[in-house]
Scaffold this active site. Sequence first.
Site, PDB file in Angstrom:
ATOM      1  N   SER A  79       0.790  -1.239   0.000  1.00  0.00           N
ATOM      2  CA  SER A  79       0.000   0.000   0.000  1.00  0.00           C
ATOM      3  C   SER A  79       0.822   1.290   0.000  1.00  0.00           C
ATOM      4  CB  SER A  79      -1.059  -0.014   1.093  1.00  0.00           C
ATOM      5  OG  SER A  79      -0.518   0.212   2.348  1.00  0.00           O
TER       6      SER A  79
ATOM      7  N   THR B 216      -2.293  -2.245   4.856  1.00  0.00           N
ATOM      8  CA  THR B 216      -2.837  -1.438   5.953  1.00  0.00           C
ATOM      9  C   THR B 216      -2.188  -0.057   6.076  1.00  0.00           C
ATOM     10  OG1 THR B 216      -1.317  -2.468   7.527  1.00  0.00           O
ATOM     11  CG2 THR B 216      -3.511  -3.457   7.302  1.00  0.00           C
ATOM     12  N   ASP B 217      -0.995   0.117   5.477  1.00  0.00           N
ATOM     13  CA  ASP B 217      -0.289   1.395   5.688  1.00  0.00           C
ATOM     14  C   ASP B 217      -1.088   2.604   5.192  1.00  0.00           C
ATOM     15  OD1 ASP B 217       1.766  -0.140   6.689  1.00  0.00           O
ATOM     16  OD2 ASP B 217       3.148   0.209   5.033  1.00  0.00           O
TER      17      ASP B 217
END
Length: 325
Positions: free
Chosen positions: A55, A87-88
């Site tokens: 991400s 998720t970043d």
Amino acid sequence: MVKKILAIHTGGTISMSQNAQGEVVPNAKNPIAQEETILAGRVQLITDEMFNLPSPHMTPVEMLKIKQRIDQAEKEGIDGVVITHGTDTLEETAYFLDLTLPNTIPVVVTGAMRSSNEVGTDGLYNFRSAIEVAADDASRGNGAMVVMNDEIHTARYVTKTHTTNVATFRTPTFGPIGIVAKNHAIYFQKLIDQDTCDIDHVVDHVYLIKAYAGMDGSLFDFLDNDQTAGVVIEGLGAGNLPPQTLPAIQRLLDRQIPLVLVSRCYNGVAEDIYDYQGGGIELRKMGLMLCQGLNGQKARIKLLVGLSAGLQGDDLKQFLSTAVS
Ligand code: ASP
């Protein structure tokens, strides 16, 4: 009735594996995209492997492509959408979709903190929970949501708070809006208002700067050029800045560059409370737009979407000021 759920896979840890050295690496084939039998009999899963990106490689250009894919799926009669994502930057993509989709069918973003072959991997579990939520009638009208670790959060307020813990996604100040029970979603809060804004392109050069003690105008001076489309500033406390930043900020305002002020605090909202040099009252009078309740990265997405929709002046200010409702 069998629900038609579109699963859009974009990459991230949920699609990765740990190698013999313990390093987490992308796979040529995304293992989560092979999971077709989840909720068999209740859900018909339609799989689209749009991207296979960590991400940090995600940009507003990919976010717009995901939005357009969902627009098309809505026309084809899909009942809900699940997006798997690293998720970043998950909260940024989720909020982009929240702002740009019409909010008719449930859109749920999920990911994993542990890759697909690690002990206690959370990927398949989160994917399954996200499908449950997307297929639940009660999920309609909540905007885009983030489902991780048995909790349902609004895309607008959720943020990643821990580098590795599976309970990383939290909603400071407001809390999650629901939980995932064994076979369904349970909601206990609702967003009062939804801001949506359709766009067909994304502007570039929208920046985010964090304030710190002793800050001067140097970073702002780097943005004093014709390309800069807008800047979000994560101010101190309730929304204040060191006085040495003010001349450079004034130069940006003189160029008509929209400047948005949020707080760098984890909880609370930015407000014009203090009347001293660099205090929120002076910043508001100078022309900074206060955006309440959004963190810096979300305010940047909102500014980018507003600018991409061609909003300016009071319309842009109004769009940016309505996050808390
Ligand atoms: N670095 C990974 C990513 O954002 C983290 C994750 O997916 O959990 O792609």
